[in-house]
Scaffold this active site. Structure first.
Site, PDB file in Angstrom:
ATOM      1  N   TRP A   1     -27.220  48.404  48.228  1.00 37.01           N
ATOM      2  CA  TRP A   1     -28.355  48.306  48.822  1.00 37.01           C
ATOM      3  C   TRP A   1     -29.533  48.334  47.498  1.00 37.01           C
ATOM      4  O   TRP A   1     -29.374  49.143  46.676  1.00 37.01           O
ATOM      5  CB  TRP A   1     -28.958  49.041  49.840  1.00 37.01           C
ATOM      6  CG  TRP A   1     -28.915  48.157  51.363  1.00 37.01           C
ATOM      7  CD1 TRP A   1     -29.894  47.827  51.929  1.00 37.01           C
ATOM      8  CD2 TRP A   1     -27.738  48.067  52.141  1.00 37.01           C
ATOM      9  NE1 TRP A   1     -29.591  47.289  53.066  1.00 37.01           N
ATOM     10  CE2 TRP A   1     -27.976  47.420  53.333  1.00 37.01           C
ATOM     11  CE3 TRP A   1     -26.273  48.367  51.712  1.00 37.01           C
ATOM     12  CZ2 TRP A   1     -27.518  47.066  54.294  1.00 37.01           C
ATOM     13  CZ3 TRP A   1     -25.339  48.279  52.648  1.00 37.01           C
ATOM     14  CH2 TRP A   1     -25.806  47.437  54.108  1.00 37.01           C
TER      15      TRP A   1
ATOM     16  N   GLN B   1     -36.755  45.140  48.936  1.00 38.51           N
ATOM     17  CA  GLN B   1     -36.923  46.116  49.144  1.00 38.51           C
ATOM     18  C   GLN B   1     -37.666  46.998  48.310  1.00 38.51           C
ATOM     19  O   GLN B   1     -37.812  46.539  47.117  1.00 38.51           O
ATOM     20  CB  GLN B   1     -35.513  47.215  49.586  1.00 38.51           C
ATOM     21  CG  GLN B   1     -35.056  46.962  50.861  1.00 38.51           C
ATOM     22  CD  GLN B   1     -33.873  47.730  50.984  1.00 38.51           C
ATOM     23  OE1 GLN B   1     -32.992  48.214  50.176  1.00 38.51           O
ATOM     24  NE2 GLN B   1     -33.672  48.378  52.212  1.00 38.51           N
TER      25      GLN B   1
ATOM     26  N   TRP C   1     -35.824  55.146  62.372  1.00 38.87           N
ATOM     27  CA  TRP C   1     -37.238  55.422  61.772  1.00 38.87           C
ATOM     28  C   TRP C   1     -38.427  55.690  62.735  1.00 38.87           C
ATOM     29  O   TRP C   1     -39.409  55.741  62.170  1.00 38.87           O
ATOM     30  CB  TRP C   1     -37.397  54.235  61.009  1.00 38.87           C
ATOM     31  CG  TRP C   1     -36.436  54.149  59.703  1.00 38.87           C
ATOM     32  CD1 TRP C   1     -35.617  53.096  59.608  1.00 38.87           C
ATOM     33  CD2 TRP C   1     -36.812  54.822  58.488  1.00 38.87           C
ATOM     34  NE1 TRP C   1     -35.016  53.264  58.299  1.00 38.87           N
ATOM     35  CE2 TRP C   1     -35.802  54.258  57.620  1.00 38.87           C
ATOM     36  CE3 TRP C   1     -37.666  55.706  57.936  1.00 38.87           C
ATOM     37  CZ2 TRP C   1     -35.424  54.701  56.356  1.00 38.87           C
ATOM     38  CZ3 TRP C   1     -37.329  56.065  56.752  1.00 38.87           C
ATOM     39  CH2 TRP C   1     -36.369  55.665  55.783  1.00 38.87           C
TER      40      TRP C   1
ATOM     41  N   ARG D   1     -29.759  53.890  66.633  1.00 35.59           N
ATOM     42  CA  ARG D   1     -29.961  52.611  65.845  1.00 35.59           C
ATOM     43  C   ARG D   1     -30.842  51.671  66.509  1.00 35.59           C
ATOM     44  O   ARG D   1     -31.256  52.059  67.699  1.00 35.59           O
ATOM     45  CB  ARG D   1     -28.478  51.976  65.894  1.00 35.59           C
ATOM     46  CG  ARG D   1     -27.261  52.655  65.048  1.00 35.59           C
ATOM     47  CD  ARG D   1     -27.563  52.532  63.503  1.00 35.59           C
ATOM     48  NE  ARG D   1     -27.657  51.017  62.998  1.00 35.59           N
ATOM     49  CZ  ARG D   1     -28.113  50.531  61.702  1.00 35.59           C
ATOM     50  NH1 ARG D   1     -28.405  51.533  60.884  1.00 35.59           N
ATOM     51  NH2 ARG D   1     -28.223  49.340  61.518  1.00 35.59           N
TER      52      ARG D   1
ATOM     53  N   ASP E   1     -36.965  50.174  58.962  1.00 35.06           N
ATOM     54  CA  ASP E   1     -36.772  49.246  59.745  1.00 35.06           C
ATOM     55  C   ASP E   1     -37.360  48.862  61.196  1.00 35.06           C
ATOM     56  O   ASP E   1     -38.236  48.164  61.486  1.00 35.06           O
ATOM     57  CB  ASP E   1     -35.381  48.900  59.898  1.00 35.06           C
ATOM     58  CG  ASP E   1     -34.398  49.070  58.591  1.00 35.06           C
ATOM     59  OD1 ASP E   1     -35.127  49.017  57.456  1.00 35.06           O
ATOM     60  OD2 ASP E   1     -33.009  48.951  58.609  1.00 35.06           O
TER      61      ASP E   1
ATOM     62  N   TRP F   1     -33.094  49.443  47.408  1.00 29.20           N
ATOM     63  CA  TRP F   1     -34.008  50.703  47.161  1.00 29.20           C
ATOM     64  C   TRP F   1     -32.985  52.014  47.138  1.00 29.20           C
ATOM     65  O   TRP F   1     -33.276  52.827  46.474  1.00 29.20           O
ATOM     66  CB  TRP F   1     -34.992  50.891  47.988  1.00 29.20           C
ATOM     67  CG  TRP F   1     -35.215  51.405  49.163  1.00 29.20           C
ATOM     68  CD1 TRP F   1     -34.063  51.320  50.447  1.00 29.20           C
ATOM     69  CD2 TRP F   1     -36.026  52.212  49.888  1.00 29.20           C
ATOM     70  NE1 TRP F   1     -34.430  51.583  51.438  1.00 29.20           N
ATOM     71  CE2 TRP F   1     -35.528  52.446  51.294  1.00 29.20           C
ATOM     72  CE3 TRP F   1     -37.268  53.075  49.529  1.00 29.20           C
ATOM     73  CZ2 TRP F   1     -36.555  53.054  52.203  1.00 29.20           C
ATOM     74  CZ3 TRP F   1     -38.089  53.358  50.522  1.00 29.20           C
ATOM     75  CH2 TRP F   1     -37.517  53.787  51.692  1.00 29.20           C
TER      76      TRP F   1
ATOM     77  N   GLU G   1     -27.564  60.637  57.030  1.00 25.27           N
ATOM     78  CA  GLU G   1     -28.798  59.684  56.753  1.00 25.27           C
ATOM     79  C   GLU G   1     -29.944  60.028  57.048  1.00 25.27           C
ATOM     80  O   GLU G   1     -30.882  60.277  56.618  1.00 25.27           O
ATOM     81  CB  GLU G   1     -28.202  58.177  57.339  1.00 25.27           C
ATOM     82  CG  GLU G   1     -28.939  57.054  57.023  1.00 25.27           C
ATOM     83  CD  GLU G   1     -28.639  55.728  57.791  1.00 25.27           C
ATOM     84  OE1 GLU G   1     -28.026  55.826  58.699  1.00 25.27           O
ATOM     85  OE2 GLU G   1     -29.141  54.730  57.552  1.00 25.27           O
TER      86      GLU G   1
HETATM   87  C1  9WN Z   1     -30.802  47.174  56.750  1.00 26.25           C
HETATM   88  C2  9WN Z   1     -28.761  51.110  53.487  1.00 26.25           C
HETATM   89  C3  9WN Z   1     -30.208  50.858  54.087  1.00 26.25           C
HETATM   90  C4  9WN Z   1     -31.570  51.347  53.896  1.00 26.25           C
HETATM   91  C5  9WN Z   1     -32.564  51.175  54.888  1.00 26.25           C
HETATM   92  C6  9WN Z   1     -32.061  51.573  56.202  1.00 26.25           C
HETATM   93  C7  9WN Z   1     -30.788  51.074  56.762  1.00 26.25           C
HETATM   94  C8  9WN Z   1     -30.086  48.495  56.844  1.00 26.25           C
HETATM   95  C9  9WN Z   1     -29.386  48.647  58.247  1.00 26.25           C
HETATM   96  O1  9WN Z   1     -29.723  51.204  55.584  1.00 26.25           O
HETATM   97  O2  9WN Z   1     -31.023  49.407  56.752  1.00 26.25           O
HETATM   98  O3  9WN Z   1     -31.222  46.862  55.519  1.00 26.25           O
HETATM   99  O4  9WN Z   1     -28.371  47.808  58.547  1.00 26.25           O
HETATM  100  O5  9WN Z   1     -29.942  49.419  59.104  1.00 26.25           O
HETATM  101  O6  9WN Z   1     -33.118  51.387  57.173  1.00 26.25           O
HETATM  102  O7  9WN Z   1     -33.661  51.850  54.295  1.00 26.25           O
HETATM  103  O8  9WN Z   1     -31.880  50.688  52.559  1.00 26.25           O
HETATM  104  O9  9WN Z   1     -28.898  52.618  53.440  1.00 26.25           O
END
Ligand code: 9WN
Length: 462
Positions: free
Chosen positions: A45, A123, A382, A222, A188, A47, A425
């Site tokens: 990913w 991102q 979030w 989730r 998200d 960021w 996480e």
């Molecule tokens: C969608 C990987 C990513 C982070 C995001 C977080 C989550 C993904 C998901 O996981 O997002 O991009 O499938 O939920 O929200 O900040 O980069 O850790």
């Protein structure tokens, strides 16, 4: 596999954190890049990579540099750095939407060669901040020379990435980045996006798997099915526009100025300015980057809301601010360079019962959404849980603002939370229960940075 609470490894103290943090990163190391988590997120990913490189810098600066380089190998011709680079070795049923879902994006004339496939979203740009920290961590002669060579190589790529954000994502010249999808914010299902998402008329979305729910204790952690329908509909529209930025800007129903993304870009531009000096870039470059920094500060200032005493996102389609109270509201703190009065007001909001002063909090670490906000939900992703990576951003911002005592409280409390709950996480704010994925790479990475940065330099205990 899902692990209950308390976690499988009961960590007894902060000093015991260094070795298991390294182990999490080692397990998630895919050879030159790191998957975001061992179960829930088997890909690279955007960021996350910046935060992971910051942690790796304390172990091996060359490996940390490689982490960034591997991501930038998949940079789009426009300069965009994709939100996901898909791991070709990950089983198809390990993450949805996976590479097949995004394959059509590879047909864009701007896409990098595929496979591996990439998403065509992006991102927040944590990468220049990481590159600067790698250089700082490379203190001895040979490592410093290697890190300088790395900066020379990555500098034009970082410049192109930031230029993409300052042009395609800010055609108005507002200093604020426009996002096309909540996934681009990295936060998200935050209530930040509720109003803008409600206005999106969702068309037909075929049935889809929810592999993510197999990796958490209960679905409430989730996003909901309704959230996913909206996410997938927006992806469909971006793909229908052939990922063309001008078409998306004209036709897309979700166009939002994201203040946290914009603030990270300001901080990243500060780092880029320093990098431009270290690599001997031209004076024109330095002037350009400085103008981006000023533009970013002006943009954030324009979104300050004196009533909620936070910075607010802005819905371009509805032409109105999005009024949720979330950690993103501290964006000006993350951007830095605040006038004393604005800093004092932001710190008051941070210490108030809306955030750190909320009486039921298990620890003084900021919930992602204020418990006083109607959108707050303590277990849902979030919408309330505490995210160590956000704690790190605020800690880093407080340190830069010379607010060392508060910064130290956030660092200590967050380390304590992870020592008790593991490298999760996110965490339930009232109980400290670990939620979401376990063995999350960026959680381990920020722990390593905190251990190396605290007053007592706890890394030495490892
Ligand atoms: C969608 C990987 C990513 C982070 C995001 C977080 C989550 C993904 C998901 O996981 O997002 O991009 O499938 O939920 O929200 O900040 O980069 O850790």
């Amino acid at each position: 596999m899902v692990v209950g609470f308390p976690p499988r490894s009961v960590l007894v103290g902060r000093e015991a954190l260094a070795a298991p943090a390294q182990e999490v990163l080692r397990q998630n190391d895919m050879g030159g890049w790191t998957r975001a988590a061992s179960d829930l997120y088997p890909h690279q990913w955007n960021w996350d990579t910046g935060f992971i490189a910051i942690g790796l810098a304390h172990l091996d600066t060359r490996r940390a540099a490689r982490e960034l380089e591997s991501l930038f190998e998949h940079q789009w011709k426009t300069g965009k750095v994709p939100h996901i680079v898909f791991n070709p070795m990950a089983p198809p049923e390990s993450y949805f939407p996976g590479p097949d879902h995004w394959a059509s994006a590879a047909a864009s004339p701007d896409a990098p060669p595929a496979p591996p496939y990439t998403s065509c979203l992006c991102q927040p740009p944590t990468h220049a901040i990481a590159a600067q920290r790698i250089w700082e961590a490379a203190s001895d002669g040979r490592a410093r020379a290697e890190a300088t060579a790395f900066l020379r190589d990555i500098y034009p790529k970082l410049l192109a990435w930031h230029r993409y954000l300052l042009t395609y994502r800010d055609p108005e010249g507002s200093g604020l980045v426009t996002i096309y999808h909540p996934w681009e914010s990295g936060t998200d299902n935050s209530p930040r996006w509720d109003a803008a998402l409600e206005a999106v008329e969702v068309g037909e979305v075929p049935p889809h798997p929810r592999y993510d729910l197999e990796h958490v204790d209960d679905p409430s952690q989730r996003p909901t099915e309704a959230d996913y329908n909206r996410y997938l509909w927006l992806v469909k529209l971006v793909k229908r526009a052939a990922c063309d930025e001008a078409t998306i800007y004209r036709s897309h129903p979700f166009l939002v100025k994201d203040v946290l993304f914009s603030a990270i870009l300001v901080a990243a531009n500060e780092a880029l300015l320093e990098i431009s000096r270290l690599v001997g870039a031209s004076r024109e470059d330095a002037e350009l980057i400085s103008s981006w920094i000023s533009r970013g500060h002006r943009g954030l200032e324009s979104r300050w809301d004196p009533e909620v005493r936070l910075c607010l996102d802005y819905d371009l389609r509805a032409a109105e601010p999005l009024r949720s109270r979330t950690v993103a509201g501290f964006a000006p703190l993350v951007a830095g360079g605040l006038r004393p009065r604005r800093l004092a007001t932001l710190l008051e909001t941070l210490r108030s019962p809306s955030f750190l002063g909320y009486p039921r909090l298990r620890r003084p670490v900021p919930p992602s959404t204020s418990p006083e906000d109607p959108g707050f939900s303590p277990r849902s992703y979030w919408r309330g849980p505490v995210w160590p990576v956000i704690d790190w951003l605020l800690w880093w911002a407080l340190e830069r603002a010379q607010e060392h005592r508060l910064a130290e409280r956030v660092r200590e409390s967050s380390l304590d939370q992870i020592a008790k709950g593991g490298f999760a996480e996110y965490f339930e704010p009232f109980t400290g229960e670990p939620l979401g994925s376990r063995e999350q790479s960026w959680t381990a990475a920020v722990v390593l940075d905190w251990l190396a940065s605290g007053p007592e330099r706890e890394m030495r205990a490892a």
